[in-house]
Design an enzyme around this catalytic site. Structure first.
Site, short mmCIF file in Angstrom:
data_model
loop_
_atom_site.label_atom_id
_atom_site.label_comp_id
_atom_site.label_asym_id
_atom_site.label_seq_id
_atom_site.Cartn_x
_atom_site.Cartn_y
_atom_site.Cartn_z
N ASP A 118 0.81 -1.22 0.00
CA ASP A 118 0.00 0.00 0.00
C ASP A 118 0.83 1.26 0.00
OD1 ASP A 118 -2.64 -1.47 1.80
OD2 ASP A 118 -2.79 -0.39 -0.10
N ILE A 143 1.29 2.39 -3.48
CA ILE A 143 0.13 2.54 -4.35
C ILE A 143 -0.56 3.85 -4.00
CG2 ILE A 143 -2.07 1.54 -5.07
CD1 ILE A 143 -1.17 -1.11 -4.18
N GLU A 186 -6.89 0.91 1.02
CA GLU A 186 -6.35 2.17 1.53
C GLU A 186 -6.48 3.19 0.42
OE1 GLU A 186 -2.62 1.84 3.95
OE2 GLU A 186 -2.06 3.46 2.58
N HIS A 203 -15.14 8.59 -17.75
CA HIS A 203 -15.75 8.97 -19.01
C HIS A 203 -14.76 9.81 -19.78
CE1 HIS A 203 -19.72 7.43 -18.28
NE2 HIS A 203 -19.69 7.93 -17.05
N CYS A 221 -14.11 5.65 -23.06
CA CYS A 221 -14.47 5.75 -24.47
C CYS A 221 -13.35 6.48 -25.21
CB CYS A 221 -15.76 6.56 -24.63
SG CYS A 221 -17.11 5.91 -23.67
N SER A 275 -16.17 2.48 -25.26
CA SER A 275 -15.93 1.31 -24.43
C SER A 275 -17.23 0.96 -23.75
CB SER A 275 -14.90 1.62 -23.34
OG SER A 275 -13.63 1.67 -23.88
N SER A 298 -19.83 -1.38 -21.19
CA SER A 298 -19.80 -2.01 -19.88
C SER A 298 -20.21 -3.47 -20.03
CB SER A 298 -20.74 -1.29 -18.94
OG SER A 298 -22.04 -1.37 -19.44
#
Lengths: 390, 431
Positions: free
Chosen positions: A77, A80, A116, A162, A204, A230, A232
């Site tokens: 973590d 990251i 986290e 998006h 997209c 793209s 779903s």
């Protein structure tokens, strides 16, 4: 407590014995030599979900799936930076609180027990994202919110949300363009903040975001080409929203097969989600990358396989030496009262001279506009009426 | 063999120029007994060496060349220091994995006890740090600030299950599995809470009773004598085996007192390797004096300082260049006064560092390079330099046209009317 042992599946156990024999006999691609080829010593991941609102559940699920894979393969973590623009697990509309599912039969809870989140909710802005990448962060930022990579770090950057042709929407109120992103990566390269960078985007028209990259050692993947959307994956009727995007769903399936010692390379990742499954055409860009994707292991970016060397040298210490008197001045310990860290640079503000706001004459455009308006006004109404107006 | 060379070195030490970066070479007669048989060069732990004459000036010159390569810097060590600016094809991927030059380092010693029910491990880390680690850090204090902390972690398991080897009736960790050992532990080390300096972790692992004794195998399958391994830019791990008690009926937990000297010998050796001070590749006729509790010889400190000074200056130059390029590209970033003053100071310090390097004053050059790096990093990473100012042309049109077009239409029409009237008036009126 035994969860650490689970991370190494039994195949590793059995291959440890057989790997010795086959590798040395073949003499060619030895395991140790293979991963020494990449030259990185640590791994970082920056995972960004840019959409808020309940119906964008799938973007949060996308990001959390990648987070889960990356953690499972070994990146801790502390390495990251997870940015989630909205909270789906504890959203009042979530019928299963504290969970975020990736599959419609609620098979996999990607939220887990030890998420986290570093940047949450309204902290996910274009400015903060660029600050994380370039390192121009105010000094009061905690360590967990910083990207402390160096010239030997491989960084994975995953973005979802998006998007459109050349931009990605943040929080429904602002956008980041592909030019800004390319410039941010160039700033990172100038300061050698990465060794190699893998950029994955699931939006997209995602391929437009990597078109403008010009810094070396970047590999990019996108879920769709310019002009395509793209899509779903599946809706869940119980939760009421679409749970994942197709591209990330198949990437997650692919990553579930990877374990820390696997030798799968990037070419396999490029094949994930062909048009028949994804409906859009995933794209990738490797011209800026120096190594051949065939030689790049998935774990070079998604996992954290450390280089190790056996320690063969020791030094000899004299056991009976008297306790050493340090010649350095010892720091004053707790003699001054503790105080809060300076968050507002008061000294800087006080000592900066008040900026003389220089008066600049108005520029050409404004002058021209006003001249035009005044001329028209006088022409229309005539000078003699001025005294009635003023 | 009485250590004549050691005494000679100690006796000659006060006569030398003790400044950083200097090197003194004493030539002794060929038949002298100061040097042991078969050894032609003895390198002391300060900044001097004893060289056996013989073979004329040419041989002496080659010996001197070899000596300066060992005790001072070489072309390859300098280019390794610059490795992130050199095209990577030339150097190879593992050229520079030593710690980068930084203003400070944080060292964390951790004791991992996965089996507290069987072993009650006691380590006197404070005493060990004061006795054995502090001398080394004091010697290195010129290079950077060091801070040390320690912790004990219980129930922290390695990520790999070791194999049982029937022949030696011990458990073995092969070299292949070592890279996977570190990751599960790292999450629990807490290295993220500390300062912003690079963290070096030194872990001491006491294996569980069911997995004792545990040995590390190298690539050829032989057990490693130190039972330790290290990872570049991260730290090191040592496995400490507890001797099995003589009688099987002993009350658990066993009390274990860790032999800190043995442990610190390995950890300090790993610390040296992490910094890049290795004594492995030497010509056979060289004899190096062991630095004892100080951890590193003076000339090794000089080597480190040469590399770090060059690296600092290179970092400053690339930082300032990229800052200048950024400002060229985006003309409307505002530079605050303090950022500007940091840049000026960085440039001045870098120039003085280069001048001092050219003159050979290592100490002053290193201090100047450190100041230059501090100033340039502060200038480059100033939070005010963020640019969010990219406006593509079509966005500019899209914003301004709807505002100005409706306003411009009546203005343009009246302009047209004015021009027409002016032309009509130009023609003389007729009665």
């Amino acid at each position: 407590m035994l969860s650490f042992k689970e991370e190494v599946p039994s195949p590793l156990q059995s291959t440890v014995g057989t790997m010795d024999n086959t590798d040395y006999r073949e003499g060619g691609c030895c395991h140790t030599e293979q991963f020494f080829r990449s030259g990185h010593t640590n791994n970082w991941a920056v995972l960004v979900c840019t959409s808020r609102f309940w119906f964008n559940y799938r973007h949060v699920a996308n990001t959390l799936s990648v987070y889960r894979s990356v953690k499972r393969l070994g990146i801790p973590d502390s390495h990251i930076v997870l940015m989630l623009a909205d909270d789906m697990a504890c959203n009042p509309r979530n019928p299963k609180p504290a969970t975020v599912f990736s599959h419609k039969n609620m098979e996999l809870n990607v939220y887990g027990d030890d998420v986290e989140v570093d940047y949450r909710s309204y902290e996910v802005t274009v400015e903060n994202f660029l600050r994380v990448l370039t390192g121009r962060i105010p000094p009061s930022t905690p360590r967990s919110k910083r990207l402390l990579s160096d010239d030997r770090s491989n960084i994975l950057i995953y973005m979802t949300g998006h998007g459109g042709n050349g931009f990605l929407k943040f929080q429904d109120s602002e956008e980041i363009t592909n030019v800004e992103l390319a410039d941010a990566f160039e700033q990172m390269w100038q300061k050698r903040r990465y060794n190699e960078l893998l950029f994955i985007i699931d939006t997209c028209q995602g391929a437009s975001m990597y078109e403008r990259f010009y810094s070396p050692n970047i590999m990019a993947l996108a879920s769709s080409q310019v002009g395509e959307d793209s899509l779903s994956h599946q809706p869940d009727l119980g939760i009421g929203v679409h749970l994942m995007d197709r591209y990330t769903f198949y990437v997650l399936e692919f990553l579930e097969e990877i374990h820390p010692a696997s030798q799968t390379n990037m070419n396999d990742l490029f094949q994930v989600c062909p048009k028949s499954l994804c409906v859009s055409t995933p794209g990738h860009r490797t011209d800026l990358f120096q190594r051949d994707p065939q030689n790049v292991l998935i774990t070079d970016f998604f996992g954290s396989v450390r280089k190790v060397e056996i320690t063969t040298e020791t030094i000899s210490l004299d056991r009976d030496l008297a306790v050493f008197e340090s010649k350095l001045p010892k720091d004053e310990l707790a003699t001054e009262p503790l105080k809060y860290a300076e968050q507002l640079p008061v000294a800087q503000i006080i000592h900066q001279k008040p900026k003389q706001k220089d008066w600049h004459p108005p520029g050409g455009f404004i002058l021209g506009l006003w001249a035009l308006i005044i001329m028209v006004f006088f022409k229309t109404y005539g000078i003699k009426h001025m005294k009635h107006i003023f | 063999m009485p250590p004549f060379s050691l005494e000679a070195d100690a006796a000659l030490h006060p006569l030398q120029d003790a400044s950083l970066g200097s090197l003194t070479m004493y030539v002794v007669p060929e038949t002298s007994s100061l040097l042991p048989q078969g050894i032609n060069v003895y390198v002391g732990k300060h900044r001097s060496a004893l060289v056996r004459a013989g073979g004329g000036l040419a041989a002496l010159r080659t010996l001197l060349q070899q000596l300066t390569q060992v005790m001072s810097f070489t072309a390859s060590s300098i280019s390794a220091a610059l490795s992130d600016r050199v095209p990577s094809g030339q150097l190879g991927p593992d050229a520079r994995r030593h710690l980068k030059s930084s203003l400070g380092y944080e060292i964390t010693f951790s004791l991992l006890n996965p089996d507290p029910k069987s072993h009650a491990v006691d380590w006197d880390i404070e005493d060990a740090v004061n006795r054995y680690v502090q001398p080394v850090l004091d010697k290195l204090s010129l290079v950077a600030n060091f801070s040390v902390d320690s912790q004990i972690l219980y129930y922290a398991v390695l990520g790999v299950t070791p194999r049982f080897d029937k022949e030696s009736s011990s458990f073995l960790l092969s070299a292949h599995s070592l890279p996977h050992v570190i990751n599960p532990v790292e999450a629990r080390l807490g290295s993220s809470a500390a300062s912003l300096y690079p963290v070096l972790n030194f872990l001491l692992y006491v294996p569980e009773r069911s997995h004792s004794p545990l040995y590390i195998q190298d690539k050829d399958g032989a057990p490693v004598s130190t039972n330790a391994f290290h990872s570049p830019r991260w730290g090191g791990i040592m496995v400490y085996n507890v001797e099995a008690p003589a009688s099987p009926q002993v009350s658990l937990p066993l009390h274990v007192d860790v032999d800190m000297v043995r442990v610190m010998e390995v950890f300090l050796a790993q610390l040296r390797l992490l910094f890049g001070l290795s004594r492995e590749e030497l010509p056979p006729e060289f004899l190096l004096e062991s630095p004892g509790n100080e951890g590193l010889a003076d000339w090794e400190l000089d080597r480190l300082l040469w590399a770090h000074t060059v690296e600092n200056i290179a970092t400053v130059s690339t930082t300032l260049t990229s800052l200048a390029q950024l400002l060229d590209k985006i003309g409307n970033i505002v530079i605050k006064d303090d950022v500007a003053s940091e840049v000026y100071q960085a440039v001045a310090s870098a120039q003085s560092a280069m001048a001092e390097l050219a003159a050979g004053h290592l100490h002053l050059a290193f201090q100047a390079s450190k100041e230059a790096v501090t100033s340039s990093e502060r200038a480059f990473f100033d939070p005010s330099l963020l640019h969010l100012l990219y406006f593509p042309d079509d966005q500019k049109f899209a914003i301004y046209i709807p505002l100005f077009l409706p306003m411009a239409v009546p203005i343009l029409l009246s302009l047209a009317k004015i021009v027409r009237e002016a032309r009509q008036q130009g023609t003389p009126e007729r009665c």
